[in-house]
Design an enzyme around this catalytic site. Structure first.
Site, mmCIF file in Angstrom:
data_model
loop_
_atom_site.group_PDB
_atom_site.id
_atom_site.type_symbol
_atom_site.label_atom_id
_atom_site.label_comp_id
_atom_site.label_asym_id
_atom_site.label_seq_id
_atom_site.Cartn_x
_atom_site.Cartn_y
_atom_site.Cartn_z
ATOM 1 N N THR A 4 0.809 -1.214 0.000
ATOM 2 C CA THR A 4 0.000 0.000 0.000
ATOM 3 C C THR A 4 0.848 1.273 0.000
ATOM 4 O O THR A 4 1.965 1.273 0.542
ATOM 5 C CB THR A 4 -0.918 -0.013 1.250
ATOM 6 O OG1 THR A 4 -1.490 1.279 1.426
ATOM 7 C CG2 THR A 4 -0.153 -0.361 2.523
ATOM 8 N N ASP A 5 0.278 2.348 -0.527
ATOM 9 C CA ASP A 5 0.959 3.656 -0.479
ATOM 10 C C ASP A 5 1.140 4.136 0.960
ATOM 11 O O ASP A 5 1.978 4.996 1.243
ATOM 12 C CB ASP A 5 0.193 4.700 -1.303
ATOM 13 C CG ASP A 5 -1.255 4.916 -0.891
ATOM 14 O OD1 ASP A 5 -1.723 4.290 0.082
ATOM 15 O OD2 ASP A 5 -1.941 5.728 -1.562
ATOM 16 N N GLU A 6 0.347 3.565 1.889
ATOM 17 C CA GLU A 6 0.396 4.057 3.277
ATOM 18 C C GLU A 6 1.738 3.783 3.946
ATOM 19 O O GLU A 6 2.058 4.387 4.962
ATOM 20 C CB GLU A 6 -0.745 3.455 4.106
ATOM 21 C CG GLU A 6 -2.100 3.821 3.536
ATOM 22 C CD GLU A 6 -3.240 3.750 4.535
ATOM 23 O OE1 GLU A 6 -2.982 3.571 5.735
ATOM 24 O OE2 GLU A 6 -4.393 3.887 4.098
ATOM 25 N N TYR A 14 -1.725 -0.406 11.087
ATOM 26 C CA TYR A 14 -1.958 -1.044 9.783
ATOM 27 C C TYR A 14 -0.755 -0.834 8.873
ATOM 28 O O TYR A 14 -0.139 -1.792 8.385
ATOM 29 C CB TYR A 14 -3.226 -0.479 9.112
ATOM 30 C CG TYR A 14 -3.293 -0.807 7.623
ATOM 31 C CD1 TYR A 14 -3.465 -2.115 7.191
ATOM 32 C CD2 TYR A 14 -3.146 0.187 6.658
ATOM 33 C CE1 TYR A 14 -3.485 -2.433 5.828
ATOM 34 C CE2 TYR A 14 -3.161 -0.115 5.304
ATOM 35 C CZ TYR A 14 -3.337 -1.420 4.891
ATOM 36 O OH TYR A 14 -3.351 -1.738 3.550
ATOM 37 N N LYS A 56 2.243 -3.412 7.553
ATOM 38 C CA LYS A 56 2.395 -3.643 6.107
ATOM 39 C C LYS A 56 3.843 -3.311 5.697
ATOM 40 O O LYS A 56 4.448 -4.021 4.892
ATOM 41 C CB LYS A 56 1.426 -2.773 5.300
ATOM 42 C CG LYS A 56 -0.033 -3.185 5.379
ATOM 43 C CD LYS A 56 -0.340 -4.524 4.750
ATOM 44 C CE LYS A 56 -0.287 -4.511 3.230
ATOM 45 N NZ LYS A 56 -0.674 -5.826 2.657
HETATM 46 P P1 NAD Z 1 -10.082 -6.968 2.241
HETATM 47 O O1 NAD Z 1 -10.098 -6.586 3.674
HETATM 48 O O2 NAD Z 1 -11.287 -6.727 1.402
HETATM 49 O O3 NAD Z 1 -9.728 -8.524 2.089
HETATM 50 C C1 NAD Z 1 -8.703 -9.146 2.818
HETATM 51 C C2 NAD Z 1 -8.831 -10.639 2.559
HETATM 52 O O4 NAD Z 1 -7.749 -11.307 3.248
HETATM 53 C C3 NAD Z 1 -10.137 -11.249 3.099
HETATM 54 O O5 NAD Z 1 -10.669 -12.162 2.172
HETATM 55 C C4 NAD Z 1 -9.700 -11.951 4.371
HETATM 56 O O6 NAD Z 1 -10.513 -13.039 4.732
HETATM 57 C C5 NAD Z 1 -8.295 -12.397 3.980
HETATM 58 N N1 NAD Z 1 -7.406 -12.615 5.140
HETATM 59 C C6 NAD Z 1 -7.184 -11.771 6.175
HETATM 60 N N2 NAD Z 1 -6.291 -12.313 7.028
HETATM 61 C C7 NAD Z 1 -5.951 -13.511 6.505
HETATM 62 C C8 NAD Z 1 -5.060 -14.535 6.916
HETATM 63 N N3 NAD Z 1 -4.355 -14.425 8.043
HETATM 64 N N4 NAD Z 1 -4.934 -15.629 6.140
HETATM 65 C C9 NAD Z 1 -5.655 -15.768 4.994
HETATM 66 N N5 NAD Z 1 -6.527 -14.829 4.569
HETATM 67 C C10 NAD Z 1 -6.666 -13.712 5.307
HETATM 68 O O7 NAD Z 1 -8.798 -6.263 1.641
HETATM 69 P P2 NAD Z 1 -8.546 -5.526 0.260
HETATM 70 O O8 NAD Z 1 -8.996 -4.128 0.360
HETATM 71 O O9 NAD Z 1 -9.003 -6.378 -0.846
HETATM 72 O O10 NAD Z 1 -6.931 -5.486 0.270
HETATM 73 C C11 NAD Z 1 -6.183 -6.569 -0.271
HETATM 74 C C12 NAD Z 1 -4.699 -6.224 -0.172
HETATM 75 O O11 NAD Z 1 -4.418 -5.036 -0.882
HETATM 76 C C13 NAD Z 1 -4.210 -5.996 1.262
HETATM 77 O O12 NAD Z 1 -2.925 -6.557 1.381
HETATM 78 C C14 NAD Z 1 -4.139 -4.473 1.375
HETATM 79 O O13 NAD Z 1 -3.153 -4.091 2.302
HETATM 80 C C15 NAD Z 1 -3.748 -4.094 -0.037
HETATM 81 N N6 NAD Z 1 -4.191 -2.761 -0.482
HETATM 82 C C16 NAD Z 1 -5.480 -2.348 -0.305
HETATM 83 C C17 NAD Z 1 -5.879 -1.113 -0.799
HETATM 84 C C18 NAD Z 1 -7.295 -0.611 -0.638
HETATM 85 O O14 NAD Z 1 -7.549 0.561 -0.906
HETATM 86 N N7 NAD Z 1 -8.258 -1.430 -0.255
HETATM 87 C C19 NAD Z 1 -4.951 -0.294 -1.459
HETATM 88 C C20 NAD Z 1 -3.639 -0.761 -1.616
HETATM 89 C C21 NAD Z 1 -3.273 -1.992 -1.133
HETATM 90 O O1 DAU Z 2 -4.144 4.078 0.576
HETATM 91 C C1 DAU Z 2 -4.373 2.703 0.485
HETATM 92 C C2 DAU Z 2 -5.173 2.271 1.681
HETATM 93 O O2 DAU Z 2 -6.480 2.786 1.485
HETATM 94 C C3 DAU Z 2 -5.218 0.779 1.892
HETATM 95 O O3 DAU Z 2 -3.920 0.310 2.133
HETATM 96 C C4 DAU Z 2 -6.148 0.425 3.069
HETATM 97 O O4 DAU Z 2 -6.272 -0.964 3.206
HETATM 98 C C5 DAU Z 2 -7.502 1.032 2.786
HETATM 99 O O5 DAU Z 2 -8.358 0.814 3.886
HETATM 100 C C6 DAU Z 2 -7.392 2.526 2.522
HETATM 101 O O6 DAU Z 2 -6.981 3.228 3.708
HETATM 102 P P1 DAU Z 2 -7.616 4.656 4.094
HETATM 103 O O7 DAU Z 2 -7.464 4.847 5.540
HETATM 104 O O8 DAU Z 2 -7.151 5.720 3.188
HETATM 105 O O9 DAU Z 2 -9.155 4.339 3.689
HETATM 106 P P2 DAU Z 2 -10.547 4.629 4.413
HETATM 107 O O10 DAU Z 2 -11.600 4.246 3.437
HETATM 108 O O11 DAU Z 2 -10.602 4.054 5.772
HETATM 109 O O12 DAU Z 2 -10.515 6.201 4.551
HETATM 110 C C7 DAU Z 2 -10.331 7.031 3.423
HETATM 111 C C8 DAU Z 2 -10.302 8.465 3.931
HETATM 112 O O13 DAU Z 2 -11.601 8.795 4.428
HETATM 113 C C9 DAU Z 2 -9.349 8.690 5.095
HETATM 114 O O14 DAU Z 2 -8.785 9.998 4.982
HETATM 115 C C10 DAU Z 2 -10.242 8.639 6.326
HETATM 116 C C11 DAU Z 2 -11.567 9.181 5.814
HETATM 117 N N1 DAU Z 2 -12.765 8.642 6.463
HETATM 118 C C12 DAU Z 2 -12.921 7.294 6.534
HETATM 119 C C13 DAU Z 2 -14.037 6.740 7.127
HETATM 120 C C14 DAU Z 2 -14.179 5.236 7.237
HETATM 121 C C15 DAU Z 2 -13.756 9.495 6.934
HETATM 122 O O15 DAU Z 2 -13.639 10.731 6.844
HETATM 123 N N2 DAU Z 2 -14.858 8.946 7.533
HETATM 124 C C16 DAU Z 2 -15.042 7.601 7.676
HETATM 125 O O16 DAU Z 2 -16.054 7.194 8.261
#
Ligand code: NAD
Ligand code: DAU
Length: 328
Positions: free
Chosen positions: A116-118, A140, A144
């Protein structure tokens, strides 16, 4: 594909099957993992599902048998949950990634780590490159980042074939409603309040989930061993702007917006330079305006998918997180 029952993993599974690959999913099915996300591919003879955790050596040994590569999506992914319950984040990201790395190294196959970019932390102006220092702010992103460092060490120390893909904020169908966009869409449709953290001016770099899946496929096939690839979205947007656009698309009014306490350690802005992954032939296809409209339409038309979530344990999570009840 570890974590293939989640939001991004299931999108990648669909893409890989469409591109002619055989797919084995290993997933623990946490609250975020759902077989429903794979409903349309379950009957495909080239698809197999194994219920198990990446930190479970036996489950990993079973799942990895005969595969050409591991793609690790498995993670705890919600920053707010990592603030209240960091335990699972440390466990899955550190131990789970380690178990997968060992298994892939033993078999001499590629391990692609989805990151992730985070991990870079916040940037006021400009964009992070793959060489920017890691300065994570939350449990988180810190766990990561730890996993990324471990992955890199397997290349430097053992010559293992590893690659890392760092994506910006994904959005699209099948994202759990704890995350900003689906939360605001479902709340706007139900007439619930829209909880905006702090001043709402935090900026995220939005990437449609299918574009991220396509980038991961490019990196898996063409990425160099030991390399990191940033994958940023085509548009950045402040949170309050995202919420206003959602209100327009859902037909709600601004009075639903409620500014609430800020998230501790809240990163102000993320931005990734993606030149390196573009050089592999990838580019984002979906602009934010189009992707957001498609996402709202998907949630409107697929209440079967989100109704069980909004009526289950998520309600308790929501009450703890926001001190409010969702509308019945
Ligand atoms: P998600 O929360 O929707 O899904 C996570 C999946 O991993 C689920 O199916 C869960 O059951 C499985 N899981 C969790 N712990 C596990 C374990 N110990 N063993 C096996 N399976 C397990 O997540 P997502 O948003 O699809 O993110 C997927 C990946 O991409 C993550 O690694 C996240 O850090 C990364 N990522 C997410 C975002 C975003 O914006 N959502 C952006 C950049 C990177
Ligand atoms: O940047 C990549 C990441 O994006 C991934 O690695 C993470 O898994 C994914 O959850 C996401 O993280 P963020 O913290 O950026 O996403 P979130 O949707 O939780 O929040 C997006 C922005 O919105 C953040 O600035 C917090 C704000 N927010 C979020 C929630 C849930 C609110 O203002 N209100 C809310 O209720």
């Amino acid at each position: 594909m570890c974590g293939g029952a989640g939001f991004i993993g299931s999108s990648f599974v669909r893409l890989a099957l469409a591109e002619g690959e055989d797919v084995v999913v290993l997933d623990k099915l946490t609250y975020a993992g759902r077989r429903e996300n794979l409903a349309d591919v379950e009957a495909d003879p080239r698809f197999a599902f194994i219920h198990g955790a990446i930190e479970d050596r036996a489950a990993v040994a079973h799942a990895i048998d005969g595969v050409d590569a591991v793609v690790n999506f498995a993670a705890e992914t919600h920053v707010d949950r990592s603030i209240h319950e960091p335990d699972a984040f440390v466990h899955t990201h550190a131990l789970g990634t380690y178990v997968l790395l060992e298994a892939a190294r033993e078999r001499g196959i590629r391990h692609l780590q989805v990151s992730t970019d985070e991990v870079y932390g916040s940037i006021a102006q400009g964009s992070f490159t793959e060489d920017s220092p890691l300065r994570p702010s939350s449990p988180y992103s810190a766990t990561k980042a730890g996993a990324d460092l471990l992955v890199g060490s397997y290349h430097d120390t053992f010559g293992a074939d590893v690659v890392i893909c760092r994506g910006s904020n994904n959005y699209g169908p099948r994202q759990h409603p704890e995350k900003l966009i689906p939360l605001m869409v479902l709340n706007a449709m139900a007439g619930d309040h829209l909880p905006v953290y702090g001043d709402g001016l935090n900026v995220r770099n939005w990437l449609f989930v299918e574009d991220f899946a396509a980038a991961i496929a490019h990196v898996l096939r063409r990425g160099g061993a030991g390399e990191v690839y940033n994958v940023g979205g085509p548009d950045e947007c402040s949170n309050i702007e995202v919420v206003r656009r959602i209100l327009e698309l859902c037909g709600g009014d601004d009075s639903l917006i409620e500014y609430v306490s800020d998230r501790p350690g809240h990163d102000r802005r993320y931005s990734l330079g993606s030149e390196k992954v573009r050089a592999l032939g990838w580019s984002a296809r979906v602009r934010f305006a189009e992707g957001l409209e498609r996402t709202v339409t998907w949630y409107r038309e697929n209440s079967w998918w989100w109704e069980p979530i909004r009526s289950g344990a998520y309600r308790e999570y929501y009450e703890r997180q926001y001190g409010r009840r969702l509308a019945p």
